[in-house]
Design a protein around this motif. Structure first.
Motif, short mmCIF file in Angstrom:
data_model
loop_
_atom_site.label_atom_id
_atom_site.label_comp_id
_atom_site.label_asym_id
_atom_site.label_seq_id
_atom_site.Cartn_x
_atom_site.Cartn_y
_atom_site.Cartn_z
N MET A 161 6.45 -11.99 3.49
CA MET A 161 5.26 -11.24 3.15
C MET A 161 4.89 -10.32 4.31
O MET A 161 5.29 -10.53 5.45
CB MET A 161 4.09 -12.18 2.84
N LEU A 162 4.10 -9.33 3.98
CA LEU A 162 3.67 -8.35 4.97
C LEU A 162 2.26 -8.67 5.46
O LEU A 162 1.45 -9.22 4.70
CB LEU A 162 3.67 -6.95 4.36
N SER A 163 1.98 -8.30 6.70
CA SER A 163 0.62 -8.42 7.21
C SER A 163 -0.25 -7.35 6.54
O SER A 163 0.27 -6.43 5.89
CB SER A 163 0.60 -8.23 8.73
N LYS A 164 -1.55 -7.44 6.73
CA LYS A 164 -2.45 -6.44 6.16
C LYS A 164 -2.12 -5.04 6.67
O LYS A 164 -2.09 -4.08 5.90
CB LYS A 164 -3.91 -6.82 6.47
N ALA A 165 -1.87 -4.91 7.96
CA ALA A 165 -1.53 -3.60 8.54
C ALA A 165 -0.21 -3.08 7.98
O ALA A 165 -0.06 -1.88 7.71
CB ALA A 165 -1.47 -3.70 10.07
N GLU A 166 0.76 -3.99 7.80
CA GLU A 166 2.04 -3.59 7.25
C GLU A 166 1.90 -3.17 5.78
O GLU A 166 2.52 -2.21 5.34
CB GLU A 166 3.06 -4.73 7.37
N GLU A 167 1.06 -3.89 5.03
CA GLU A 167 0.82 -3.52 3.63
C GLU A 167 0.19 -2.13 3.53
O GLU A 167 0.56 -1.34 2.67
CB GLU A 167 -0.09 -4.54 2.94
N GLU A 168 -0.75 -1.85 4.42
CA GLU A 168 -1.38 -0.53 4.41
C GLU A 168 -0.34 0.56 4.65
O GLU A 168 -0.28 1.56 3.91
CB GLU A 168 -2.48 -0.46 5.48
N LEU A 169 0.50 0.36 5.63
CA LEU A 169 1.56 1.33 5.93
C LEU A 169 2.55 1.42 4.78
O LEU A 169 2.99 2.51 4.39
CB LEU A 169 2.27 0.96 7.23
N MET A 170 2.88 0.29 4.20
CA MET A 170 3.83 0.27 3.08
C MET A 170 3.27 1.06 1.90
O MET A 170 4.03 1.78 1.23
CB MET A 170 4.12 -1.19 2.68
N ASN A 171 1.97 0.97 1.67
CA ASN A 171 1.35 1.75 0.59
C ASN A 171 1.54 3.25 0.81
O ASN A 171 1.83 3.99 -0.12
CB ASN A 171 -0.13 1.41 0.44
N TYR A 172 1.40 3.70 2.05
CA TYR A 172 1.62 5.12 2.35
C TYR A 172 3.08 5.50 2.10
O TYR A 172 3.37 6.57 1.59
CB TYR A 172 1.23 5.45 3.80
N LEU A 173 3.99 4.60 2.46
CA LEU A 173 5.41 4.87 2.26
C LEU A 173 5.75 4.86 0.77
O LEU A 173 6.52 5.71 0.30
CB LEU A 173 6.26 3.86 3.03
N TRP A 174 5.18 3.93 -0.01
CA TRP A 174 5.41 3.93 -1.45
C TRP A 174 4.91 5.22 -2.08
O TRP A 174 5.54 5.78 -2.96
CB TRP A 174 4.71 2.73 -2.11
N GLU A 175 3.77 5.72 -1.62
CA GLU A 175 3.22 6.97 -2.15
C GLU A 175 4.15 8.15 -1.87
O GLU A 175 4.37 9.00 -2.72
CB GLU A 175 1.85 7.27 -1.53
N GLN A 176 4.70 8.19 -0.65
CA GLN A 176 5.51 9.34 -0.24
C GLN A 176 6.99 9.18 -0.60
O GLN A 176 7.73 10.15 -0.55
CB GLN A 176 5.35 9.56 1.27
N LYS A 177 7.42 7.97 -0.90
CA LYS A 177 8.81 7.63 -1.25
C LYS A 177 9.76 7.71 -0.05
O LYS A 177 10.54 6.82 0.17
CB LYS A 177 9.31 8.46 -2.41
N LYS A 178 9.72 8.78 0.69
CA LYS A 178 10.47 8.94 1.95
C LYS A 178 9.54 9.68 2.90
O LYS A 178 8.86 10.61 2.48
CB LYS A 178 11.75 9.74 1.76
N ALA A 179 9.53 9.27 4.17
CA ALA A 179 8.61 9.92 5.11
C ALA A 179 9.08 9.77 6.54
O ALA A 179 9.65 8.74 6.92
CB ALA A 179 7.21 9.34 4.96
N PHE A 180 8.79 10.79 7.32
CA PHE A 180 8.99 10.73 8.76
C PHE A 180 7.78 10.05 9.38
O PHE A 180 6.71 9.97 8.74
CB PHE A 180 9.17 12.14 9.35
N LEU A 181 7.91 9.58 10.59
CA LEU A 181 6.82 8.91 11.30
C LEU A 181 5.56 9.77 11.28
O LEU A 181 4.47 9.27 10.99
CB LEU A 181 7.25 8.59 12.74
N LYS A 182 5.70 11.05 11.55
CA LYS A 182 4.55 11.96 11.59
C LYS A 182 3.84 12.00 10.24
O LYS A 182 2.61 11.99 10.17
CB LYS A 182 4.99 13.36 12.00
N ASP A 183 4.61 12.02 9.15
CA ASP A 183 4.02 12.05 7.81
C ASP A 183 3.21 10.79 7.54
O ASP A 183 2.15 10.83 6.91
CB ASP A 183 5.10 12.18 6.74
N LEU A 184 3.73 9.66 7.99
CA LEU A 184 3.03 8.40 7.78
C LEU A 184 1.73 8.35 8.59
O LEU A 184 0.70 7.92 8.08
CB LEU A 184 3.94 7.22 8.13
N ILE A 185 1.79 8.80 9.82
CA ILE A 185 0.58 8.85 10.65
C ILE A 185 -0.45 9.78 10.02
O ILE A 185 -1.64 9.45 9.95
CB ILE A 185 0.91 9.28 12.09
#
Length: 121
Positions: free
Chosen positions: A1-25
């Motif tokens: 399972m993911l931590s809360k912070a990891e889940e938040e980041l994962m949600n951004y990645l799911w939205e973008q499908k593919k992303a560079f570090l800058k895009d995620l930030i």
């Protein structure tokens, strides 16, 4: 399972499908986390086999290895098993009784269940 912070980041990645570090930030609200923080989270998520990356020049293009539906399905199954004696009916009863649902929302849920019942036949 993911931590809360990891889940938040994962949600951004799911939205973008593919992303560079800058895009995620950039997806985070202010105040934005440090690049080192997001990089550390991505490394942990990669170690857990939730994300991977491909190299694009000198940058890494991150992508999810697990779908949002699969992740939350397993999470929900765990909740049902641990808190509702492995009974989806107990979970549904609790959800319906303790969530402020309108009549229209309850009808929609009933319709979804009816559709699933018809597909199983």
């Amino acid at each position: 399972m993911l931590s809360k912070a990891e889940e938040e980041l994962m949600n951004y990645l799911w939205e973008q499908k593919k992303a560079f570090l800058k895009d995620l930030i950039d997806a985070y609200p202010e105040p934005k986390p440090a690049a080192t923080t997001v990089s550390t989270l991505l490394k942990r998520m990669q170690d857990k086999n939730f994300v991977d990356y491909q190299t694009e020049g000198k940058a890494r293009l991150y992508f999810p290895l697990v779908s949002k539906e699969s992740y939350f399905g397993k999470h929900l199954q765990g909740l049902i098993k641990n808190f509702f004696n492995d009974s989806p009916a107990q979970f549904a009863s609790f959800f319906a009784a303790h969530t402020p649902l309108t009549e229209a929302q309850l009808e929609e849920l009933k319709s979804l269940i009816d559709d699933q019942l018809h597909r199983k036949k």
